[in-house]
Structure formats: structure tokens, C-alpha cells
Design an enzyme around this catalytic site. Sequence first.
Site, PDB file in Angstrom:
ATOM      1  N   GLU A 188      62.714  37.801  32.661  1.00  0.00           N
ATOM      2  CA  GLU A 188      62.823  38.511  33.766  1.00  0.00           C
ATOM      3  C   GLU A 188      61.939  37.681  35.005  1.00  0.00           C
ATOM      4  O   GLU A 188      60.663  37.366  34.598  1.00  0.00           O
ATOM      5  CB  GLU A 188      62.236  40.163  33.649  1.00  0.00           C
ATOM      6  CG  GLU A 188      62.307  40.923  34.781  1.00  0.00           C
ATOM      7  CD  GLU A 188      61.590  42.236  34.423  1.00  0.00           C
ATOM      8  OE1 GLU A 188      61.521  42.633  33.143  1.00  0.00           O
ATOM      9  OE2 GLU A 188      61.042  43.055  35.212  1.00  0.00           O
TER      10      GLU A 188
ATOM     11  N   SER B 258      57.267  48.256  27.724  1.00  0.00           N
ATOM     12  CA  SER B 258      56.742  47.040  28.313  1.00  0.00           C
ATOM     13  C   SER B 258      55.216  47.004  27.970  1.00  0.00           C
ATOM     14  O   SER B 258      54.359  47.918  28.020  1.00  0.00           O
ATOM     15  CB  SER B 258      57.119  47.195  29.782  1.00  0.00           C
ATOM     16  OG  SER B 258      56.438  46.029  30.459  1.00  0.00           O
TER      17      SER B 258
ATOM     18  N   ASP C 196      63.831  40.725  39.031  1.00  0.00           N
ATOM     19  CA  ASP C 196      63.152  42.025  39.571  1.00  0.00           C
ATOM     20  C   ASP C 196      62.571  42.154  40.751  1.00  0.00           C
ATOM     21  O   ASP C 196      63.145  42.405  41.917  1.00  0.00           O
ATOM     22  CB  ASP C 196      61.961  42.334  38.413  1.00  0.00           C
ATOM     23  CG  ASP C 196      60.846  43.515  38.871  1.00  0.00           C
ATOM     24  OD1 ASP C 196      61.141  44.172  39.789  1.00  0.00           O
ATOM     25  OD2 ASP C 196      60.020  43.655  37.935  1.00  0.00           O
TER      26      ASP C 196
ATOM     27  N   LYS D 123      64.584  49.348  40.454  1.00  0.00           N
ATOM     28  CA  LYS D 123      63.360  50.112  40.430  1.00  0.00           C
ATOM     29  C   LYS D 123      63.649  50.680  42.121  1.00  0.00           C
ATOM     30  O   LYS D 123      63.473  50.239  43.004  1.00  0.00           O
ATOM     31  CB  LYS D 123      62.009  49.365  40.437  1.00  0.00           C
ATOM     32  CG  LYS D 123      61.709  48.696  39.206  1.00  0.00           C
ATOM     33  CD  LYS D 123      60.230  47.898  39.332  1.00  0.00           C
ATOM     34  CE  LYS D 123      59.895  47.211  38.231  1.00  0.00           C
ATOM     35  NZ  LYS D 123      58.819  46.433  38.345  1.00  0.00           N
TER      36      LYS D 123
ATOM     37  N   GLY E 237      60.304  49.858  35.301  1.00  0.00           N
ATOM     38  CA  GLY E 237      59.088  51.060  35.612  1.00  0.00           C
ATOM     39  C   GLY E 237      57.827  50.489  36.441  1.00  0.00           C
ATOM     40  O   GLY E 237      57.809  49.317  36.621  1.00  0.00           O
TER      41      GLY E 237
ATOM     42  N   LYS F 225      55.084  40.814  28.540  1.00  0.00           N
ATOM     43  CA  LYS F 225      54.534  39.997  29.711  1.00  0.00           C
ATOM     44  C   LYS F 225      54.350  38.407  29.113  1.00  0.00           C
ATOM     45  O   LYS F 225      53.691  38.295  28.212  1.00  0.00           O
ATOM     46  CB  LYS F 225      53.536  40.541  30.123  1.00  0.00           C
ATOM     47  CG  LYS F 225      53.918  42.105  30.834  1.00  0.00           C
ATOM     48  CD  LYS F 225      54.595  42.111  31.905  1.00  0.00           C
ATOM     49  CE  LYS F 225      54.971  43.133  32.675  1.00  0.00           C
ATOM     50  NZ  LYS F 225      55.811  43.130  33.817  1.00  0.00           N
TER      51      LYS F 225
ATOM     52  N   ASP G 125      58.882  38.917  30.599  1.00  0.00           N
ATOM     53  CA  ASP G 125      58.872  39.379  32.023  1.00  0.00           C
ATOM     54  C   ASP G 125      57.550  38.453  32.513  1.00  0.00           C
ATOM     55  O   ASP G 125      56.536  38.543  31.870  1.00  0.00           O
ATOM     56  CB  ASP G 125      58.660  40.543  32.352  1.00  0.00           C
ATOM     57  CG  ASP G 125      58.422  40.859  33.765  1.00  0.00           C
ATOM     58  OD1 ASP G 125      58.906  40.006  34.602  1.00  0.00           O
ATOM     59  OD2 ASP G 125      58.566  42.154  34.261  1.00  0.00           O
TER      60      ASP G 125
ATOM     61  N   LYS H 276      59.441  44.772  25.556  1.00  0.00           N
ATOM     62  CA  LYS H 276      59.344  43.718  26.523  1.00  0.00           C
ATOM     63  C   LYS H 276      57.847  43.397  26.715  1.00  0.00           C
ATOM     64  O   LYS H 276      57.019  44.112  26.541  1.00  0.00           O
ATOM     65  CB  LYS H 276      59.609  44.216  28.106  1.00  0.00           C
ATOM     66  CG  LYS H 276      59.369  43.456  29.056  1.00  0.00           C
ATOM     67  CD  LYS H 276      60.353  44.016  30.491  1.00  0.00           C
ATOM     68  CE  LYS H 276      58.903  44.168  31.657  1.00  0.00           C
ATOM     69  NZ  LYS H 276      59.558  44.708  32.765  1.00  0.00           N
TER      70      LYS H 276
HETATM   71  O1  OSB Z   1      57.258  43.629  36.382  1.00  0.00           O
HETATM   72  O2  OSB Z   1      58.139  45.489  35.293  1.00  0.00           O
HETATM   73  C1  OSB Z   1      57.202  45.102  36.197  1.00  0.00           C
HETATM   74  C2  OSB Z   1      54.368  47.305  35.669  1.00  0.00           C
HETATM   75  C3  OSB Z   1      53.875  47.249  36.838  1.00  0.00           C
HETATM   76  C4  OSB Z   1      54.227  46.320  37.692  1.00  0.00           C
HETATM   77  C5  OSB Z   1      55.122  45.774  37.350  1.00  0.00           C
HETATM   78  C6  OSB Z   1      56.094  45.739  36.111  1.00  0.00           C
HETATM   79  C7  OSB Z   1      55.475  46.842  35.249  1.00  0.00           C
HETATM   80  C8  OSB Z   1      56.251  46.771  34.016  1.00  0.00           C
HETATM   81  C9  OSB Z   1      55.748  48.545  33.497  1.00  0.00           C
HETATM   82  O3  OSB Z   1      56.627  46.024  33.287  1.00  0.00           O
HETATM   83  C10 OSB Z   1      56.976  49.002  32.916  1.00  0.00           C
HETATM   84  C11 OSB Z   1      56.707  50.573  32.840  1.00  0.00           C
HETATM   85  O4  OSB Z   1      56.472  51.324  33.783  1.00  0.00           O
HETATM   86  O5  OSB Z   1      56.657  51.017  31.588  1.00  0.00           O
HETATM   87 MG    MG Z   2      59.401  42.980  36.166  1.00  0.00          MG
END
Ligand code: OSB
Ligand code: MG
Length: 373
Positions: free
Chosen positions: A216, A137, A241, A265, A293, A165, A190, A163
Amino acid sequence: MLIVERIVLETIRMRLKEPFRISSGVQDERRIVLVRLQADGAEGIGECVAGESPNYSYETIDTALYVLQRHLAPAVLGLEFPTARELAEVLKHTVKGHPMARAALEMAAWHAEALVRDAPLARLLGGRAEQVPVGVSIGLQPSIDDLLARIQDFVDQGYARVKLKITRGHDIEMIRQVRDAFPELPLQVDANTAYDSETDIDHLRRLDACGLLMIEQPFGDDDLIGHAKLQQVMETPICLDESITSVGSCRSALRLGAASIVNIKPGRVGGLAESVAIHDACAAEGVPVWCGGMLESGIGRAYNLALASLPDFRYPGDISASDRYWQRDVVDPPFTLGAGGTMAVPGTAGLGVHVDEDYLDTIRVDQVILERR
Ligand code: OSB
Ligand code: MG
């Protein structure tokens, strides 16, 4: 029967190798509360995934520490529990909400139970896979060139799914350029609730042209209807999520058509028992899940891997190697990426990782010991 004899709440500080920016904020360091639970001579250790500020969910590491110390630990000290599932029930009935606080303690109980039973945690949860597909991510970057370079770097390291953002102003055009540069790369995005279902559906529909695995959480945590409306006019699967906080909210989302894929999660849903229940509810509806994560240390990552070994985890998890996040991880050896962008599920009894206690001694900033009276 296991009896909870002692709970220790330890705070450690870990600096991320690079800041992680999402639509609602940035994280460059994690203060992590580790929960140690001692029962029947075994010690389990769980990680609280709450962040520094309440931008992903309302919890913060400080609210989690408070709720653990003041409400959760006292409720279970001296408690006899046959399995971690029963302990999870007690936590759920003691505290409404605060899932990340509950999960940290619940996971430590699963770990202790796995040690007492001499079984790998993954088996206890019903997982069978020995390796699971994983991805990376990538946070919002200062420029498109930075982003393309970051992606190339992770692809070179062997990550087989990326992934990205997105947020307002950094979405369609940005993803188009990434798609042009990486025509075949399995890619998903996401939004972390950056958009509004009243105004942004036509805009988001343009992502259908980008060949994404999923989108997402475009809309607010409680906007199930908005997500359902979007899914009705888009081909790309919508994944939730933030909206999925329990098996109840998951069932509602599926019934409404708000999600075609579910991100699980353990921290967000209050632990592993609830995670498995969500997995089972999705499997029964033919809806695939994957493991998200929260920038975990190697301890939290071990739980995520055990969970991701269950059969309905059908998309790669946000479970990257230790060196994606940390200069030095708290487990030794660190997690590494395997062939084909996979990661091995720990297979020895308990959590299946060796916690580097000497290193923890150097990054611990606080400790609270709670014993049964
Ligand atoms: O939305 O998935 C999320 C990290 C912090 C808060 C929210 C998210 C995330 C990630 C990180 O996308 C995923 C990772 O731990 O590699
Ligand atoms: Mg997310």
C-alpha cells in the site's frame, strides 16, 4: 424532502489502548469531532477522522472543525435535500478539499436519511453482505520481537489478515522475519508514502519474495507515474490509499496502471457518495477495493462496515473490533470479531448501533450548536 434544522459539533477525547506509529508520525489519543445533523425529527451522527497533526493528509481535527463551523454547516442549515447524495453535492461545491470535514457532515446526513426511510444504511448504499472479512493494521513496533508478539496476539484473537506498517530501515528484513514466523498468514504492508520512486524501486522489488497480498502507498500522494512504474516490475499488487482522493483521481490511477487494488476510506474522499462512486468505477474496471480505517470510534466503524458490504469490497477491511483500539467504545454493545475473522454489518434501521450517550457526556470537551436562522 429533508430539511436541515440543527447541526451540533461535539469534540470528544479518546485515548488509544496503545500508540499507533506509521512512517510519518505517531498517534496515542484521538480528539474526535462528532457531527450531529437534525432533519425531520431524525438525528444523524457522523465522525470526523482527521488526526491531530497533518502527517497522513493536510487536514487536522482543528482545520476540520474550523471548516465545518465556518463554511460547511452554514451552507446546509435550512437546506432542503431529497437524499444525502444531493447534500454531498452542495458540500463539494461549497468547499474545495477538506474531505474529512465534508465526510463527517455528509455521513450524518446519510444516517438521518436512513432513519427517516426506516432502512439500514448498508441497504441505502447498495450493500448486501451481512458479514464482511476484516483484518488488523499493526503500527511500527520498537523491535522485531515486539512485532512478532503483537502479530501472534492478534492471530490468537482470530484476525485472519494482518497489515504491517513499513518504512525505510524497517522493511525487507523485517517482513522476511515475519514471513518465516508466519508462513501462511495473509499479510500486506503499508508504507504511507515513505519511499521515493526515483531511488527505491529496486529496493521495494525485493518484497516480491515475501508473498504479500499487496503493498500500500509506497510513494507520494501525487506520484501516480511512480506507482505505475513499480507495478510494471512487481508481481505483488500495488494498492493506493493517500493518492485516491476522488473518483477522478481513481480513474486516472487505474488508467495509468498505478493501482491494482484500491483502498477506500470515506473520510479521505469526502464521504459515502464519493466512496460508492469509486467503488463503482473500480468494479467497472475489474479492480477490487477494500475499506481502510482511520482508528475510528464505533461510530465511524459502523459507516465503514456499511460501505464494506458492497460487492466489489473483495479484500478484508482495516475494520477491527472495538477492543483493538479502545478500553471503552462509544457504542454499546461494542464491535466484536466474528467467526473466521469477519464482522457483522449492522442490520437495523439507520446506522444500526446504539451510541452510548452517557459515556459521551463524560469524554466531551467542547460543543458548538448551530441552528437555522
Ligand atoms: O494508512 O491506513 C492507513 C491509521 C491512521 C492513518 C492512516 C492509516 C491508518 C491505519 C489504521 O492503517 C487502520 C485502522 O483503523 O485500523
Ligand atoms: Mg494506508
